[in-house]
Scaffold this motif. Structure first.
Motif, PDB file in Angstrom:
ATOM      1  N   MET A 112       2.730   6.518  -8.542  1.00 23.10           N
ATOM      2  CA  MET A 112       1.334   6.596  -8.949  1.00 23.10           C
ATOM      3  C   MET A 112       0.571   7.601  -8.090  1.00 23.10           C
ATOM      4  SD  MET A 112       0.726   2.516  -9.524  1.00 23.10           S
ATOM      5  CE  MET A 112      -1.077   2.640  -9.539  1.00 23.10           C
ATOM      6  N   ALA A 113       0.804   7.554  -6.766  1.00 20.22           N
ATOM      7  CA  ALA A 113       0.140   8.500  -5.879  1.00 20.22           C
ATOM      8  C   ALA A 113       0.538   9.937  -6.188  1.00 20.22           C
ATOM      9  CB  ALA A 113       0.452   8.163  -4.425  1.00 20.22           C
ATOM     10  N   CYS A 114       1.747  10.110  -6.736  1.00 24.05           N
ATOM     11  CA  CYS A 114       2.220  11.442  -7.130  1.00 24.05           C
ATOM     12  C   CYS A 114       1.761  11.823  -8.540  1.00 24.05           C
ATOM     13  CB  CYS A 114       3.741  11.512  -7.032  1.00 24.05           C
ATOM     14  SG  CYS A 114       4.366  11.503  -5.336  1.00 24.05           S
ATOM     15  N   GLY A 155       0.814  -1.203   0.000  1.00 24.54           N
ATOM     16  CA  GLY A 155       0.000   0.000   0.000  1.00 24.54           C
ATOM     17  C   GLY A 155       0.850   1.256   0.000  1.00 24.54           C
ATOM     18  N   VAL A 156       0.191   2.386  -0.128  1.00 24.34           N
ATOM     19  CA  VAL A 156       0.869   3.677  -0.126  1.00 24.34           C
ATOM     20  C   VAL A 156      -0.018   4.683   0.603  1.00 24.34           C
ATOM     21  CG1 VAL A 156      -0.096   4.347  -2.380  1.00 24.34           C
ATOM     22  CG2 VAL A 156       2.013   5.423  -1.560  1.00 24.34           C
ATOM     23  N   GLU A 157       0.590   5.540   1.395  1.00 22.34           N
ATOM     24  CA  GLU A 157      -0.164   6.577   2.108  1.00 22.34           C
ATOM     25  C   GLU A 157      -0.448   7.711   1.121  1.00 22.34           C
ATOM     26  OE1 GLU A 157       0.931   6.928   6.537  1.00 22.34           O
ATOM     27  OE2 GLU A 157       2.799   6.319   5.576  1.00 22.34           O
ATOM     28  N   VAL A 158      -1.641   7.664   0.529  1.00 26.33           N
ATOM     29  CA  VAL A 158      -1.949   8.591  -0.558  1.00 26.33           C
ATOM     30  C   VAL A 158      -2.018  10.043  -0.083  1.00 26.33           C
ATOM     31  CG1 VAL A 158      -3.106   6.855  -1.968  1.00 26.33           C
ATOM     32  CG2 VAL A 158      -4.430   8.147  -0.294  1.00 26.33           C
ATOM     33  N   ALA A 159      -2.234  10.246   1.213  1.00 26.28           N
ATOM     34  CA  ALA A 159      -2.228  11.617   1.728  1.00 26.28           C
ATOM     35  C   ALA A 159      -0.809  12.178   1.831  1.00 26.28           C
ATOM     36  CB  ALA A 159      -2.907  11.669   3.099  1.00 26.28           C
ATOM     37  N   HIS A 160       0.178  11.295   1.885  1.00 24.13           N
ATOM     38  CA  HIS A 160       1.575  11.708   2.029  1.00 24.13           C
ATOM     39  C   HIS A 160       2.238  11.943   0.675  1.00 24.13           C
ATOM     40  CE1 HIS A 160       5.388  12.052   4.165  1.00 24.13           C
ATOM     41  NE2 HIS A 160       5.934  11.157   3.370  1.00 24.13           N
ATOM     42  N   TYR A 161       1.806  11.187  -0.316  1.00 23.40           N
ATOM     43  CA  TYR A 161       2.353  11.315  -1.682  1.00 23.40           C
ATOM     44  C   TYR A 161       1.267  11.922  -2.568  1.00 23.40           C
ATOM     45  CZ  TYR A 161       6.049   8.221  -0.045  1.00 23.40           C
ATOM     46  OH  TYR A 161       7.093   7.670   0.656  1.00 23.40           O
ATOM     47  N   ARG A 162       1.514  13.138  -3.021  1.00 22.96           N
ATOM     48  CA  ARG A 162       0.502  13.852  -3.809  1.00 22.96           C
ATOM     49  C   ARG A 162       1.111  14.385  -5.097  1.00 22.96           C
ATOM     50  NH1 ARG A 162      -4.254  15.038  -1.629  1.00 22.96           N
ATOM     51  NH2 ARG A 162      -4.627  14.677   0.597  1.00 22.96           N
ATOM     52  N   PRO A 163       0.277  14.571  -6.132  1.00 20.64           N
ATOM     53  CA  PRO A 163       0.792  15.154  -7.378  1.00 20.64           C
ATOM     54  C   PRO A 163       1.350  16.550  -7.152  1.00 20.64           C
ATOM     55  CG  PRO A 163      -1.350  14.124  -7.729  1.00 20.64           C
ATOM     56  CD  PRO A 163      -1.132  14.144  -6.242  1.00 20.64           C
ATOM     57  N   ALA A 164       2.386  16.894  -7.897  1.00 18.78           N
ATOM     58  CA  ALA A 164       2.964  18.231  -7.819  1.00 18.78           C
ATOM     59  C   ALA A 164       1.966  19.259  -8.336  1.00 18.78           C
ATOM     60  CB  ALA A 164       4.251  18.295  -8.632  1.00 18.78           C
ATOM     61  N   ALA A 165       2.084  20.481  -7.841  1.00 20.32           N
ATOM     62  CA  ALA A 165       1.172  21.548  -8.265  1.00 20.32           C
ATOM     63  C   ALA A 165       1.284  21.789  -9.763  1.00 20.32           C
ATOM     64  CB  ALA A 165       1.472  22.818  -7.483  1.00 20.32           C
ATOM     65  N   ALA A 166       2.490  21.695 -10.292  1.00 19.71           N
ATOM     66  CA  ALA A 166       2.700  21.882 -11.732  1.00 19.71           C
ATOM     67  C   ALA A 166       3.729  20.869 -12.208  1.00 19.71           C
ATOM     68  CB  ALA A 166       3.165  23.304 -12.018  1.00 19.71           C
ATOM     69  N   PHE A 171      -4.768   0.895  -3.780  1.00 20.76           N
ATOM     70  CA  PHE A 171      -3.517   0.714  -3.047  1.00 20.76           C
ATOM     71  C   PHE A 171      -3.377   1.587  -1.800  1.00 20.76           C
ATOM     72  CE2 PHE A 171      -2.478  -0.544  -7.458  1.00 20.76           C
ATOM     73  CZ  PHE A 171      -2.054  -1.849  -7.221  1.00 20.76           C
ATOM     74  N   ASP A 172      -4.408   2.312  -1.420  1.00 23.61           N
ATOM     75  CA  ASP A 172      -4.352   3.107  -0.193  1.00 23.61           C
ATOM     76  C   ASP A 172      -4.036   2.173   0.981  1.00 23.61           C
ATOM     77  OD1 ASP A 172      -4.933   4.648   2.108  1.00 23.61           O
ATOM     78  OD2 ASP A 172      -6.381   5.851   0.992  1.00 23.61           O
ATOM     79  N   THR A 173      -3.135   2.601   1.864  1.00 27.19           N
ATOM     80  CA  THR A 173      -2.756   1.750   2.999  1.00 27.19           C
ATOM     81  C   THR A 173      -3.954   1.376   3.863  1.00 27.19           C
ATOM     82  OG1 THR A 173      -2.129   3.773   4.191  1.00 27.19           O
ATOM     83  CG2 THR A 173      -0.356   2.474   3.223  1.00 27.19           C
ATOM     84  N   ARG A 174      -4.969   2.232   3.920  1.00 23.56           N
ATOM     85  CA  ARG A 174      -6.135   1.894   4.731  1.00 23.56           C
ATOM     86  C   ARG A 174      -6.832   0.649   4.187  1.00 23.56           C
ATOM     87  NH1 ARG A 174      -8.957   7.692   4.596  1.00 23.56           N
ATOM     88  NH2 ARG A 174      -8.288   7.392   2.430  1.00 23.56           N
TER      89      ARG A 174
END
Length: 385
Positions: free
Chosen positions: A294-296, A182-193, A358-361
């Protein structure tokens, strides 16, 4: 509920299993993390989350029966004295020796977490070497004994499960599958640009089975046709005998083909510079590095191999390529280099796929269910960030 989690490497124990251990602690379980040669900094980090930490003896690699036998009896004596309610063994040697020792010690709940089948089960081009065939034979027999003694065997992809069930190594009734670590989707986020030009990144140990040489060869080919493209390689030279050599890597770095920061503690700034993630690995459980990418919000180019193919949703978020084929890898990278709209669309799908599967939850809830933890033991297993 007293849970012992055994691993062979403290860095991977924290990097891959910390979300699960934190979730268990937050819901009232007492968790003890065990790894060889656990450093003070590792212990401090774990104890900061309310997780007990201690070292134990195990030989992570090699087939020395005397050493493995001695370590087995040490683990048995440890479990006999400590009497945990649940044992979760992760990685090949703990899966074998910890599970068998737990059965001998009378521990009621004994769970194996198979993160990937590794060297012995990774196919070679042509006929397999004698060493690989020998290791596969020995590991198969040891796995069969451990899985027979286990309460449940948890795989991270269906290919690994099906291979060992079909071979008669793992009983089908004990085999379960979760979506990787899994991946902590709140911790890995897409870049603003995201960058306008194509920027490719590979993250991992620089060993042959990760496909690092194919990545470098493909980068050279793509650079010749798309000189504006950038290629990042994040990871360290490994003591593994198949590791990329420093002089090999220097040819690509000094030639301006790849940028190599070495190992980094936080991959997010490097993922934020990229728009395509590449992992030409030969076999994985489910690669955590790909899930982070992927989360990013990065498009994915990876191999049609066990574990790797789990991260691509029917071509919507990425492209699958054959193993050990730098030419086909370069073709896929060129396709995305030339199509900014496709890169962006695949990146959005990657983020959605990471959130949905894949969310860790989600993974933690599945792990708790398989381990037989009741709501009173584990609650909803959410990870607080």
């Amino acid at each position: 509920m007293n849970i012992f989690l055994f691993h062979t490497n403290a860095d991977y124990l924290i990097g891959l299993r910390l979300p699960l251990m934190r979730a268990l602690v937050q819901r009232g379980c007492r968790v003890s993390a065990w790894a060889p040669k656990l450093s003070q900094s590792h212990s401090d980090e774990l104890r900061g989350f309310g997780i007990d930490a201690a070292s134990y003896a195990i030989d992570a690699t090699g087939l020395n029966p005397f050493r493995d036998g001695m370590n087995f009896f040490r683990i048995w004596w440890l479990l006999l004295r400590k009497r945990p309610d649940v044992v979760l063994a992760n990685n090949a040697k703990p899966v074998i020796w910890v599970t068998l020792a737990a059965a001998l010690a009378g521990i009621e709940r004994r769970h194996c977490l198979v993160g990937g089948l590794g060297y012995a089960f990774t196919p070679e081009p042509g006929a397999a070497s004698f060493r690989r065939r020998l290791v596969k034979f020995v590991m198969g027999r040891l796995y069969k004994a451990a899985f027979g003694a286990a309460t449940a065997v948890i795989f991270q992809n269906t290919d690994d499960r099906d291979e060992l069930v079909t071979a008669g190594i793992c009983p089908a009734t004990k085999a379960h599958v979760v979506s990787g670590s899994g991946v902590e989707v709140a911790h890995y986020r897409p870049a603003a640009a995201q960058p306008v030009s194509p920027v490719f990144v590979m993250v991992g140990r620089l060993v042959a089975d990760k496909g690092v040489r194919e990545y470098l060869q493909a980068a050279r080919m793509v650079k010749q046709q798309q000189p504006e493209a950038r290629f990042l390689l994040v990871g360290q030279i490994d003591p593994n005998p198949t590791s990329l050599r420093t002089d090999e890597l220097a040819v690509y770095v000094d030639g301006g083909i790849v940028e190599w920061p070495g190992a980094v503690r936080d991959v997010r700034p490097w993922l934020a510079q990229a728009n395509v993630f590449v992992l030409p690995s030969y076999r994985e459980g489910v690669p955590r590095s790909t899930l982070e990418a992927m989360a990013c919000g990065l498009a994915v180019v990876t191999t049609d191999a066990p574990g790797c193919r789990e991260t691509v949703d029917a071509g919507r978020n990425g492209i699958l390529v054959p193993l050990r084929d730098a030419d086909r890898l370069a073709d896929a990278m060129l396709q995305l280099a030339r199509d900014p709209a496709q890169r962006a669309a695949m990146g959005r799908c990657s983020r959605e796929y990471a959130e949905r599967r894949f969310d860790t939850r989600i993974v933690n809830d599945d792990m708790a269910r398989i381990m037989g933890l009741s709501p009173a033991d584990a609650g909803s297993m959410e990870v607080l960030t």
